[in-house]
Design an enzyme around this catalytic site. Structure first.
Site, short mmCIF file in Angstrom:
data_model
loop_
_atom_site.label_atom_id
_atom_site.label_comp_id
_atom_site.label_asym_id
_atom_site.label_seq_id
_atom_site.Cartn_x
_atom_site.Cartn_y
_atom_site.Cartn_z
N GLU A 155 0.81 -1.21 0.00
CA GLU A 155 0.00 0.00 0.00
C GLU A 155 0.85 1.26 0.00
O GLU A 155 1.83 1.36 0.74
CB GLU A 155 -0.91 0.00 1.23
CG GLU A 155 -1.85 1.20 1.31
CD GLU A 155 -2.82 1.12 2.47
OE1 GLU A 155 -3.73 1.97 2.54
OE2 GLU A 155 -2.68 0.20 3.31
N GLU A 256 -12.92 2.55 3.96
CA GLU A 256 -11.96 2.85 5.00
C GLU A 256 -12.02 4.34 5.31
O GLU A 256 -11.05 5.07 5.12
CB GLU A 256 -10.54 2.42 4.57
CG GLU A 256 -9.58 2.31 5.75
CD GLU A 256 -8.17 1.96 5.33
OE1 GLU A 256 -7.69 0.90 5.75
OE2 GLU A 256 -7.56 2.74 4.59
#
Length: 279
Positions: A155, A256
């Site tokens: 990520e 998220e």
């Protein structure tokens, strides 16, 4: 197309956090969702007691939701840490101790995506040394993921909120993906495309989508500014997700985002209740 045509999951480490961990899967199910994801829930230990692992597994199963994503141990998150795998010494050892624990837990729930946060730069340590350690640990993680039929996610975060994290662009994260795949020959490392973080970095999101969708294993969203629900900021998230779908992305989209000053159950009004269950 649009939001109604996506497969969403709820990140239970940022939403429903007003509830105890074991109550969050049922809360997500009550809100109409059938899939969830988690950061590593035990920030103090990479190797929790079997009873704790079993209790969370039962909570997910009893709620009737699917765990679709799980982070490896990443230190104190939320908090000052951004991963452990590139930190020499104790934290790297904790990451290694966690690899099979996390993989086995994921396998027990049919989860096929494991996210490995890279970790912050450390004062007085050569970045090249950290990168070599990171590759070694990511290779271990990729092999564990392959053992359970999962992908390993890498990520990119954003430089404003994570100034010591070295992967703060899509190209930087994808370069690590490529190094891991080259080292293992497994091809199971993938880019985690978080549209919020990339937007905070000022990246050209349509260009990122066009260039990297084929290398992407998971997508996460939050609006910007504010990291709130879609519609609370100015990101054209519907258009961006449509572009992802047209580019061939068929995976999960992780919610998220922060619920704001309201209960998490009220933070999904942008998505009709009858469109929340994955199809």
């Amino acid at each position: 197309m649009g939001f109604a045509d996506q497969r969403f999951n709820v990140n239970l480490s940022i939403l429903f956090t007003e509830l105890p961990l074991l109550e969050r899967p049922a809360a997500a199910a009550a809100a109409g969702f059938t899939a969830v994801e988690l950061w590593w829930p035990w920030i103090d230990t990479p190797t929790p007691e079997r009873s704790e692992l079993d209790a969370l597994r039962r909570a997910v199963e009893d709620a009737g939701v699917r765990l679709t994503g799980l982070n490896f141990y990443a230190g104190e998150l939320p908090g000052p840490d951004r991963g452990a795998l590139s930190l020499p010494g104790e934290e790297s050892e904790r990451f290694r101790a966690n690899i099979d624990v996390a993989a086995d837990f994921a396998q027990s729930l049919g989860c096929t995506a494991l996210n490995a946060l890279y970790g912050n730069r450390v004062d007085g340590v050569d970045p090249a040394e950290q990168d070599a350690l990171a590759l070694e640990n990511l290779v271990r993680a990729a092999r564990a993921a392959d053992r359970i039929g999962a992908v390993l996610l890498i990520e990119a975060l954003n430089a404003r909120e994570s100034p010591r994290y070295p992967l703060v662009s899509a190209p930087a994260a994808v370069a690590v993906v490529d190094r891991v795949n080259e080292a293992t020959g497994l091809g199971n490392a993938r880019f985690l495309m978080d549209l919020y973080h990339l937007s905070m970095n000022g990246e050209d999101l349509p260009a990122v989508i066009d260039r990297y969708t084929a290398r992407t294993g998971h997508v996460q969203i939050a609006d910007n500014p504010g990291r709130g629900a879609p519609g609370t900021g100015s990101l054209p998230l519907e258009d961006l997700l449509d572009r992802l779908a047209k580019a061939g992305y068929e995976g999960w989209v992780g919610l998220e985002y922060k619920p704001g000053d309201r209960p998490s159950a009220e933070a999904f009004d942008w998505l009709p209740a009858d469109r929340r269950a994955a199809r």
